[in-house]
Design a protein around this motif. Structure first.
Motif, mmCIF file in Angstrom:
data_model
loop_
_atom_site.group_PDB
_atom_site.id
_atom_site.type_symbol
_atom_site.label_atom_id
_atom_site.label_comp_id
_atom_site.label_asym_id
_atom_site.label_seq_id
_atom_site.Cartn_x
_atom_site.Cartn_y
_atom_site.Cartn_z
ATOM 1 N N ASP A 1 -18.529 6.124 -4.359
ATOM 2 C CA ASP A 1 -19.445 5.054 -4.734
ATOM 3 C C ASP A 1 -18.965 3.678 -4.293
ATOM 4 O O ASP A 1 -19.525 2.656 -4.674
ATOM 5 N N GLY A 2 -17.909 3.655 -3.455
ATOM 6 C CA GLY A 2 -17.401 2.392 -2.951
ATOM 7 C C GLY A 2 -16.329 1.776 -3.821
ATOM 8 O O GLY A 2 -15.729 0.768 -3.460
ATOM 9 N N ALA A 3 -16.083 2.371 -5.003
ATOM 10 C CA ALA A 3 -15.027 1.868 -5.875
ATOM 11 C C ALA A 3 -13.677 2.356 -5.364
ATOM 12 O O ALA A 3 -13.568 2.971 -4.308
ATOM 13 N N VAL A 4 -12.638 2.087 -6.133
ATOM 14 C CA VAL A 4 -11.296 2.506 -5.755
ATOM 15 C C VAL A 4 -10.754 3.435 -6.823
ATOM 16 O O VAL A 4 -10.852 3.160 -8.015
ATOM 17 N N ALA A 5 -10.199 4.550 -6.401
ATOM 18 C CA ALA A 5 -9.633 5.517 -7.329
ATOM 19 C C ALA A 5 -8.114 5.542 -7.162
ATOM 20 O O ALA A 5 -7.536 4.768 -6.404
ATOM 21 N N THR A 6 -7.467 6.437 -7.853
ATOM 22 C CA THR A 6 -6.030 6.625 -7.712
ATOM 23 C C THR A 6 -5.763 8.027 -7.205
ATOM 24 O O THR A 6 -6.669 8.864 -7.130
ATOM 25 N N GLU A 7 -4.511 8.289 -6.850
ATOM 26 C CA GLU A 7 -4.166 9.627 -6.382
ATOM 27 C C GLU A 7 -4.490 10.688 -7.425
ATOM 28 O O GLU A 7 -4.835 11.816 -7.099
ATOM 29 N N HIS A 8 -4.400 10.321 -8.704
ATOM 30 C CA HIS A 8 -4.642 11.291 -9.771
ATOM 31 C C HIS A 8 -6.100 11.731 -9.812
ATOM 32 O O HIS A 8 -6.419 12.764 -10.397
ATOM 33 N N ALA A 9 -7.019 10.923 -9.211
ATOM 34 C CA ALA A 9 -8.434 11.271 -9.215
ATOM 35 C C ALA A 9 -8.806 12.198 -8.063
ATOM 36 O O ALA A 9 -9.931 12.673 -7.997
ATOM 37 N N LEU A 10 -7.878 12.468 -7.176
ATOM 38 C CA LEU A 10 -8.161 13.321 -6.034
ATOM 39 C C LEU A 10 -8.179 14.798 -6.437
ATOM 40 O O LEU A 10 -7.492 15.208 -7.381
ATOM 41 N N ASP A 11 -8.954 15.586 -5.677
ATOM 42 C CA ASP A 11 -8.848 17.032 -5.815
ATOM 43 C C ASP A 11 -7.414 17.444 -5.479
ATOM 44 O O ASP A 11 -6.838 16.966 -4.507
ATOM 45 N N ASP A 12 -6.864 18.327 -6.271
ATOM 46 C CA ASP A 12 -5.482 18.761 -6.055
ATOM 47 C C ASP A 12 -5.472 19.986 -5.147
ATOM 48 O O ASP A 12 -5.906 21.066 -5.534
ATOM 49 N N ALA A 13 -5.007 19.787 -3.916
ATOM 50 C CA ALA A 13 -4.896 20.898 -2.961
ATOM 51 C C ALA A 13 -3.440 21.110 -2.570
ATOM 52 O O ALA A 13 -3.151 21.646 -1.496
ATOM 53 N N THR A 14 -2.526 20.701 -3.449
ATOM 54 C CA THR A 14 -1.114 20.831 -3.120
ATOM 55 C C THR A 14 -0.642 22.281 -3.126
ATOM 56 O O THR A 14 0.487 22.563 -2.713
ATOM 57 N N ASP A 15 -1.505 23.207 -3.595
ATOM 58 C CA ASP A 15 -1.130 24.617 -3.561
ATOM 59 C C ASP A 15 -1.255 25.213 -2.164
ATOM 60 O O ASP A 15 -0.702 26.281 -1.887
ATOM 61 N N ALA B 1 0.829 -1.209 0.000
ATOM 62 C CA ALA B 1 0.000 0.000 0.000
ATOM 63 C C ALA B 1 0.860 1.254 0.000
ATOM 64 O O ALA B 1 0.470 2.281 -0.571
ATOM 65 N N ALA B 2 2.006 1.200 0.644
ATOM 66 C CA ALA B 2 2.899 2.363 0.660
ATOM 67 C C ALA B 2 3.351 2.723 -0.755
ATOM 68 O O ALA B 2 3.554 3.903 -1.062
ATOM 69 N N ARG B 3 3.484 1.707 -1.598
ATOM 70 C CA ARG B 3 3.905 1.958 -2.981
ATOM 71 C C ARG B 3 2.744 2.396 -3.863
ATOM 72 O O ARG B 3 2.948 3.181 -4.801
ATOM 73 N N ALA B 4 1.524 1.922 -3.555
ATOM 74 C CA ALA B 4 0.373 2.219 -4.418
ATOM 75 C C ALA B 4 -0.894 2.318 -3.583
ATOM 76 O O ALA B 4 -1.622 1.338 -3.417
ATOM 77 N N PRO B 5 -1.182 3.496 -3.001
ATOM 78 C CA PRO B 5 -2.400 3.648 -2.211
ATOM 79 C C PRO B 5 -3.650 3.437 -3.069
ATOM 80 O O PRO B 5 -3.644 3.698 -4.273
ATOM 81 N N ARG B 6 -4.714 2.952 -2.430
ATOM 82 C CA ARG B 6 -5.997 2.718 -3.098
ATOM 83 C C ARG B 6 -7.018 3.674 -2.485
ATOM 84 O O ARG B 6 -7.494 3.457 -1.380
ATOM 85 N N ILE B 7 -7.335 4.729 -3.187
ATOM 86 C CA ILE B 7 -8.180 5.794 -2.657
ATOM 87 C C ILE B 7 -9.642 5.374 -2.701
ATOM 88 O O ILE B 7 -10.181 5.113 -3.788
ATOM 89 N N PRO B 8 -10.345 5.280 -1.562
ATOM 90 C CA PRO B 8 -11.770 4.942 -1.600
ATOM 91 C C PRO B 8 -12.568 6.048 -2.282
ATOM 92 O O PRO B 8 -12.394 7.231 -1.994
ATOM 93 N N ALA B 9 -13.411 5.680 -3.226
ATOM 94 C CA ALA B 9 -14.273 6.645 -3.895
ATOM 95 C C ALA B 9 -15.633 6.671 -3.222
ATOM 96 O O ALA B 9 -15.998 5.776 -2.452
#
Length: 494
Positions: free
Chosen positions: A54-68, A44-52
């Motif tokens: 709808d119960g599915a799994v997303a990736t970090e790229h699908a997250l809202d970007d708040a890195t600013d 998991a440290a290498r590849a987190p599984r983001i809960p969506a």
């Protein structure tokens, strides 16, 4: 988190450290993670599984970007298990906006997996004076899930809007990718604020913290700024020293407390959640604490409430510091209240020390329930039903958390016994001035005394044919036993 913060210096190596190692063996504290759980954490440290949603799994790229957001963390020096990061801003109308990022542990733990099972077994991080036993493997708790600086991390991002008086007026929560800019510690934060060199986002910590403390007073709530106990060895003898918490510690705690209260409001409105609850202290507990105040020379007028007394104490004063340690006894009885469909009544939802509904929400790397609180709040704000794995866990969570808390309390009590024995190990046979703060109903020749100096509480036992111990009275006692790892402190009346 532990009620008593305690650590030993490197100089206090033996016999205390050896006794602490033996204690961990006796209490069957795990010294490693099962291989399957560790493997899951490493993966998991290498590849987190983001809960969506709808119960599915997303990736970090699908997250809202708040890195600013220029988030920063505030923790003890050297800490790497960073649960929270914040950014504070003043708005044009004089109100405030808080961005508060919480480590998104659910993105690294698969429900029903080996790591999830091990977390439900451990429940909390365990704190010993010389080390800690983590809830999750270091690959996550001090690595991929921790909000370390200059690293993109999935997080549960709260936005809390306050009016100019510090009152919460709007709450939102979502998953987002964040990036902390700085890892700060309490001494550095306090120094920057006091010297006027802190930039506005950090300087606002004091302003918002003080406003929230004023609101806390108005609610009749209680915050215990318990000093950290440090056991040091000088010239072959152990000594007890107190390190009082800095004001910045309290201001930082107010942000966490605010988030926990906001989480409780969201879950109560949605009808599904889990709260941290605490009943009002019993009169007997308060009466016993008054005796302890007398023993330590703490002036507690009868017309002064407990909450008002606490706020009048100076944690830099050794007697006040010792009394604050004993005040943690009034936090006993805290528990968790889970609900699904019908929210608890106002009295059942109350946390007496907070003087409001409250939830554990901001320490998911160190406490099991916070992972579920995050998921419940995300669903509540989005208007979705909680995921099945969250809802199905709710009935058992209060008991699991209670069991884990009891284990943590057992560890804490055993550590205190060891430390007190280490402190007094070379003074067996000496006499001390003390106050009898408790006696056994069935055997009044046995009870508990509180020493004037050092601030130690221990059992006292008179001869079976002797007179009953004088509850609330001053007596002289002789130290009969004190051997770290073998015998806790025990006294006899002189």
């Amino acid at each position: 988190m532990p009620r008593r913060h305690m650590h030993v210096t490197d100089a206090a190596e033996a016999p205390l450290r050896a006794a602490l190692r033996e204690l961990r063996i006796d209490l069957e504290v795990p010294d490693h993670f099962p291989p399957t759980a560790q493997a899951e954490a490493d993966s998991a440290a290498r590849a987190p599984r983001i809960p969506a949603a709808d119960g599915a799994v997303a990736t970090e790229h699908a997250l809202d970007d708040a890195t600013d957001l220029p988030l920063f963390t505030i923790d003890p020096p050297g800490a790497r298990d960073l649960d929270q990061a914040m950014f504070l801003a003043r708005r044009p109308d004089g109100s405030f906006r808080i961005h508060y990022a919480i480590a998104d542990v659910a993105s690294f733990v698969t429900p029903g997996g080996a790591l999830d099972a091990e977390a439900h077994h451990r429940v909390t991080t365990l704190y010993f004076p010389d080390e800690r036993i983590p809830l999750y493997p270091y690959a996550l708790s001090e690595g991929a899930a921790s909000l370390l600086p200059d690293q993109d991390r999935p997080a549960v991002l709260w936005q809390l809007d306050l009016d100019p008086e510090g009152v919460l007026v709007a709450t939102s929560v979502r998953r987002a990718l964040v990036r902390s800019r700085a890892r700060l510690d309490y001494e550095g934060v306090q120094r920057a604020i006091d010297e006027g060199t802190a930039e506005e986002p950090l300087d606002l910590l004091r302003e918002i913290g003080l406003l929230r403390e004023e609101l806390e007073v108005a609610r009749g709530a209680i915050s215990l700024h318990v000093p950290e106990q440090e056991i040091v060895e000088r010239n072959g003898r152990y000594h007890l020293a107190y390190r009082a918490p800095l004001p910045a510690y309290g201001w930082n705690a107010q942000i966490s407390l605010l988030t926990g209260m906001a989480a409780a409001e969201l879950m109560l409105a949605a009808g599904t959640g889990i709260l941290r609850t605490l009943p009002t202290a019993r009169d007997g507990s308060v009466a016993r604490l008054r005796l302890t105040a007398r023993a330590l020379g703490v002036d507690w007028p009868h017309h002064t409430s407990y909450s008002a007394l606490i706020r009048s104490l100076d944690p830099h004063c050794p007697r006040h510091a010792a009394f604050l340690q004993e005040c943690t006894a009034l936090l006993r009885g805290a528990g968790y209240t889970a609900f699904d469909g019908t929210p608890p009544s106002a009295s059942e939802a109350l946390h007496a020390a907070v003087a409001a509904p409250y939830a554990h929400a901001t320490a998911p790397l160190r406490r099991l329930v916070d992972r579920y609180t995050s998921e419940l709040c995300l669903a509540a704000f989005a208007g979705h039903e909680p995921a099945d794995w969250v809802r199905s866990a709710l009935p058992a969570l209060p008991h699991e958390m209670e069991t884990g808390s009891q284990r943590a309390n057992q560890v804490e009590r055993a550590c205190v016994d060891l430390v007190e024995a280490a402190l007094l190990r070379d003074r067996v046979g000496e006499t001390f001035e003390a106050l009898v703060v408790d006696i056994q109903e069935q055997d009044p020749t046995r009870g508990t005394v509180h020493l004037y100096e050092p601030a130690v509480i221990g059992p006292v036992e008179a001869a079976p044919e002797g007179p009953a111990l004088p509850l609330g009275q001053h007596i002289r006692v002789r130290l009969a036993e004190a051997d770290p790892g073998l015998e806790p402190v025990r006294f006899t009346p002189v």
